[in-house]
Design a protein around this motif. Structure first.
Motif, PDB file in Angstrom:
ATOM      1  N   GLY A   7      89.296 101.147  57.411  1.00 58.64           N
ATOM      2  CA  GLY A   7      90.090 102.265  57.894  1.00 58.64           C
ATOM      3  C   GLY A   7      91.206 102.702  56.963  1.00 58.64           C
ATOM      4  O   GLY A   7      91.966 103.620  57.286  1.00 58.64           O
ATOM      5  N   TYR A   8      91.323 102.069  55.790  1.00 62.04           N
ATOM      6  CA  TYR A   8      92.409 102.386  54.870  1.00 62.04           C
ATOM      7  C   TYR A   8      92.387 103.851  54.435  1.00 62.04           C
ATOM      8  O   TYR A   8      93.417 104.523  54.450  1.00 62.04           O
ATOM      9  CB  TYR A   8      92.359 101.480  53.632  1.00 62.04           C
ATOM     10  CG  TYR A   8      93.323 101.918  52.551  1.00 62.04           C
ATOM     11  CD1 TYR A   8      94.671 101.591  52.632  1.00 62.04           C
ATOM     12  CD2 TYR A   8      92.889 102.685  51.475  1.00 62.04           C
ATOM     13  CE1 TYR A   8      95.566 102.000  51.653  1.00 62.04           C
ATOM     14  CE2 TYR A   8      93.780 103.099  50.497  1.00 62.04           C
ATOM     15  CZ  TYR A   8      95.109 102.761  50.587  1.00 62.04           C
ATOM     16  OH  TYR A   8      95.986 103.188  49.628  1.00 62.04           O
ATOM     17  N   HIS A   9      91.216 104.342  54.043  1.00 63.29           N
ATOM     18  CA  HIS A   9      91.130 105.699  53.512  1.00 63.29           C
ATOM     19  C   HIS A   9      91.539 106.736  54.559  1.00 63.29           C
ATOM     20  O   HIS A   9      92.284 107.672  54.245  1.00 63.29           O
ATOM     21  CB  HIS A   9      89.734 105.999  52.971  1.00 63.29           C
ATOM     22  CG  HIS A   9      89.416 105.202  51.742  1.00 63.29           C
ATOM     23  ND1 HIS A   9      90.055 105.415  50.549  1.00 63.29           N
ATOM     24  CD2 HIS A   9      88.552 104.186  51.539  1.00 63.29           C
ATOM     25  CE1 HIS A   9      89.593 104.563  49.643  1.00 63.29           C
ATOM     26  NE2 HIS A   9      88.688 103.800  50.227  1.00 63.29           N
ATOM     27  N   GLU A  10      91.079 106.555  55.780  1.00 66.43           N
ATOM     28  CA  GLU A  10      91.449 107.515  56.831  1.00 66.43           C
ATOM     29  C   GLU A  10      92.948 107.443  57.119  1.00 66.43           C
ATOM     30  O   GLU A  10      93.599 108.460  57.274  1.00 66.43           O
ATOM     31  CB  GLU A  10      90.638 107.287  58.108  1.00 66.43           C
ATOM     32  CG  GLU A  10      90.891 108.351  59.153  1.00 66.43           C
ATOM     33  CD  GLU A  10      90.683 109.790  58.654  1.00 66.43           C
ATOM     34  OE1 GLU A  10      91.477 110.665  59.062  1.00 66.43           O
ATOM     35  OE2 GLU A  10      89.761 110.045  57.863  1.00 66.43           O
ATOM     36  N   ARG A  11      93.486 106.254  57.164  1.00 70.09           N
ATOM     37  CA  ARG A  11      94.933 106.092  57.398  1.00 70.09           C
ATOM     38  C   ARG A  11      95.726 106.718  56.255  1.00 70.09           C
ATOM     39  O   ARG A  11      96.737 107.384  56.491  1.00 70.09           O
ATOM     40  CB  ARG A  11      95.267 104.609  57.547  1.00 70.09           C
ATOM     41  CG  ARG A  11      96.718 104.317  57.734  1.00 70.09           C
ATOM     42  CD  ARG A  11      97.173 104.706  59.120  1.00 70.09           C
ATOM     43  NE  ARG A  11      98.547 104.247  59.258  1.00 70.09           N
ATOM     44  CZ  ARG A  11      99.468 104.898  59.926  1.00 70.09           C
ATOM     45  NH1 ARG A  11      99.165 106.003  60.556  1.00 70.09           N
ATOM     46  NH2 ARG A  11     100.676 104.440  60.001  1.00 70.09           N
ATOM     47  N   PHE A  12      95.280 106.515  55.027  1.00 71.03           N
ATOM     48  CA  PHE A  12      95.945 107.100  53.864  1.00 71.03           C
ATOM     49  C   PHE A  12      95.929 108.622  53.965  1.00 71.03           C
ATOM     50  O   PHE A  12      96.959 109.287  53.770  1.00 71.03           O
ATOM     51  CB  PHE A  12      95.264 106.638  52.574  1.00 71.03           C
ATOM     52  CG  PHE A  12      95.952 107.115  51.333  1.00 71.03           C
ATOM     53  CD1 PHE A  12      97.016 106.414  50.800  1.00 71.03           C
ATOM     54  CD2 PHE A  12      95.527 108.275  50.695  1.00 71.03           C
ATOM     55  CE1 PHE A  12      97.664 106.855  49.643  1.00 71.03           C
ATOM     56  CE2 PHE A  12      96.162 108.723  49.546  1.00 71.03           C
ATOM     57  CZ  PHE A  12      97.238 108.016  49.030  1.00 71.03           C
ATOM     58  N   ASN A  13      94.758 109.195  54.283  1.00 69.06           N
ATOM     59  CA  ASN A  13      94.647 110.644  54.428  1.00 69.06           C
ATOM     60  C   ASN A  13      95.575 111.166  55.521  1.00 69.06           C
ATOM     61  O   ASN A  13      96.205 112.220  55.352  1.00 69.06           O
ATOM     62  CB  ASN A  13      93.208 111.051  54.731  1.00 69.06           C
ATOM     63  CG  ASN A  13      92.285 110.829  53.558  1.00 69.06           C
ATOM     64  OD1 ASN A  13      92.714 110.705  52.410  1.00 69.06           O
ATOM     65  ND2 ASN A  13      90.998 110.757  53.838  1.00 69.06           N
ATOM     66  N   GLU A  14      95.680 110.445  56.625  1.00 68.19           N
ATOM     67  CA  GLU A  14      96.587 110.850  57.708  1.00 68.19           C
ATOM     68  C   GLU A  14      98.032 110.868  57.229  1.00 68.19           C
ATOM     69  O   GLU A  14      98.785 111.800  57.538  1.00 68.19           O
ATOM     70  CB  GLU A  14      96.447 109.908  58.898  1.00 68.19           C
ATOM     71  CG  GLU A  14      95.133 110.047  59.630  1.00 68.19           C
ATOM     72  CD  GLU A  14      94.884 108.930  60.629  1.00 68.19           C
ATOM     73  OE1 GLU A  14      95.717 107.982  60.719  1.00 68.19           O
ATOM     74  OE2 GLU A  14      93.852 108.986  61.326  1.00 68.19           O
ATOM     75  N   GLU A  15      98.431 109.862  56.480  1.00 69.04           N
ATOM     76  CA  GLU A  15      99.795 109.795  55.950  1.00 69.04           C
ATOM     77  C   GLU A  15     100.064 110.952  54.991  1.00 69.04           C
ATOM     78  O   GLU A  15     101.142 111.552  55.025  1.00 69.04           O
ATOM     79  CB  GLU A  15     100.048 108.458  55.253  1.00 69.04           C
ATOM     80  CG  GLU A  15     100.130 107.283  56.186  1.00 69.04           C
ATOM     81  CD  GLU A  15     101.339 107.340  57.118  1.00 69.04           C
ATOM     82  OE1 GLU A  15     102.418 107.773  56.691  1.00 69.04           O
ATOM     83  OE2 GLU A  15     101.181 106.968  58.287  1.00 69.04           O
TER      84      GLU A  15
END
Length: 83
Positions: A7-15
């Motif tokens: 889930g890192y990439h999605e969390r990064f994109n959200e940030e």
């Protein structure tokens, strides 16, 4: 087995999208060019390509309805839909 990076990439994109929205909100007009938004992202240690930024801007327009995008020559002007 789950990884620490799940889930890192999605969390990064959200940030990143939150940083973009905050940068736009800080502008009295609620508008910035993609060039100026690149500087905003760099201030938050986000070093990604303009293509990556434009992908996030498209998501904010099409999925969230949070911004309106306008192409002017080679620049994208980004405007909050509600200030």
């Amino acid at each position: 087995m789950t990884s620490v990076f799940d889930g890192y990439h999605e969390r990064f994109n959200e940030e990143v999208r939150l940083i973009i929205l905050k940068g736009l909100q800080d502008e009295e007009s609620g508008r910035l060019s993609d060039s100026m938004l690149m500087i905003v992202l760099e201030a938050f240690a986000v070093n990604r390509s303009r293509e990556y930024l434009r992908t996030q801007l498209n998501w904010l327009e099409t999925q969230a309805g949070a911004v309106k995008l306008r192409m002017i020559s080679t620049a994208v002007i980004v405007e909050l839909t509600q200030i």
